[in-house]
Each structure stands twice: as structure tokens, then as C-alpha cells.
Design a protein around this motif. Structure first.
Motif, short mmCIF file in Angstrom:
data_model
loop_
_atom_site.label_atom_id
_atom_site.label_comp_id
_atom_site.label_asym_id
_atom_site.label_seq_id
_atom_site.Cartn_x
_atom_site.Cartn_y
_atom_site.Cartn_z
N GLU A 41 0.70 -1.27 0.05
CA GLU A 41 0.07 0.08 0.06
C GLU A 41 0.90 1.16 -0.05
O GLU A 41 0.57 2.17 -0.73
N GLU A 44 2.98 1.63 -3.26
CA GLU A 44 1.94 2.08 -4.22
C GLU A 44 1.22 3.40 -4.15
O GLU A 44 0.23 3.81 -4.69
N HIS A 45 1.80 4.16 -3.01
CA HIS A 45 0.97 5.19 -2.53
C HIS A 45 0.38 6.14 -3.56
O HIS A 45 1.32 6.57 -4.39
N LYS A 46 -0.76 6.61 -3.62
CA LYS A 46 -1.39 7.54 -4.46
C LYS A 46 -1.44 8.74 -3.80
O LYS A 46 -1.72 9.16 -2.69
N PRO A 47 -0.88 9.97 -4.41
CA PRO A 47 -1.07 11.30 -4.06
C PRO A 47 -2.60 11.62 -3.48
O PRO A 47 -3.50 11.35 -4.19
N LYS A 49 -3.88 10.39 -0.94
CA LYS A 49 -4.35 9.16 -0.15
C LYS A 49 -3.63 9.35 1.29
O LYS A 49 -2.18 9.77 0.97
#
Length: 129
Positions: A41, A44-47, A49
Motif C-alpha cells: 500500500e 504504491e501510495h497515491k497522491p 491518499k
């Protein structure tokens, strides 16, 4: 003896299957496994989030915290404690469909043992001080 550093995300079912396989290999060959943990998680962190540690309770982040606690606090061979924790916790999640962060889960694992540092490692506050 060969040492294998195995990097796992505890929440990943494929990593769980790999951990079962490496235990079979270890039983048949002269290898030592060092259990390493990371968060897919986070990788693969999404901006925009929240990071796992920014949430009040992060289901996948708690297990690496407990594993780190075991590695730091365990008497004797810490890898044995981490291995045992990961085996039980992952089986509960991926096969039994139960959570290790419950009283039943903690009892099944046999760790962490009660105490102030345990409470902190498991995400709670140490109110004894």
C-alpha cells in the motif's frame, strides 16, 4: 548455511503462499530465513491518499509493527518469534478469515505478551505511566 531475506506484505495472499513455500524449502535445505516486511500500500501510495500510519487503525500496517516489536523484544532467536507470528497471523487472515488484532488473535499467536511496550507496539496508548 544460506540466508534468504524474504520481503513480504502481510496482507498479500501471494506473499502468504510464498511464505508457506519457503518454509517447505527450509525444511528440506540448509537455509535460514530472515523475515522482512514492507507495505505494498505504501509502495504504491497515491497522491492525496493518507499513508497507512496516518489513519487511526491501519489493518495492514499493524502486523509489521508487531513483527518489529518481536524482533526488538524477543528473547533468544527473534527470527523464530517473527516466523511464528507471521505464520499464525497470516493463516488467520488468509485461511481462517479472522483478524489477529483481536483478543482471540493475540491468544492464538501467544505474542505479544502483556505490558506497556506491547500496548504501544500494537497501536494503543500506554496509560500506566
Amino acid at each position: 548455511m544460506t540466508t534468504v531475506d524474504l520481503y513480504l506484505d502481510v496482507m498479500c495472499p501471494w506473499a502468504y503462499q510464498t511464505s508457506k513455500w519457503i518454509r517447505t524449502v527450509r525444511a528440506e535445505r540448509d537455509i535460514q530465513v530472515t523475515w522482512r516486511f514492507f507495505s505494498l500500500e505504501e509502495a504504491e501510495h497515491k497522491p492525496g491518499k493518507k499513508h497507512p500510519w496516518e489513519r487511526p487503525w491501519s489493518y495492514g500496517w499493524s502486523r509489521p509493527r508487531v513483527a518489529a516489536f518481536l524482533r526488538r523484544e524477543a528473547d533468544g532467536n527473534a527470527e523464530v518469534e517473527v516466523d511464528r507470528f507471521y505464520a499464525v497471523a497470516s493463516r488467520m487472515l488468509h485461511e481462517d478469515g479472522t483478524a489477529v488484532h483481536t483478543r482471540e488473535g493475540i491468544d492464538a499467536v501467544g505474542w505479544p505478551r502483556p505490558g506497556p511496550s506491547t500496548t504501544a507496539a500494537c497501536g494503543g496508548a500506554d496509560r500506566s505511566r
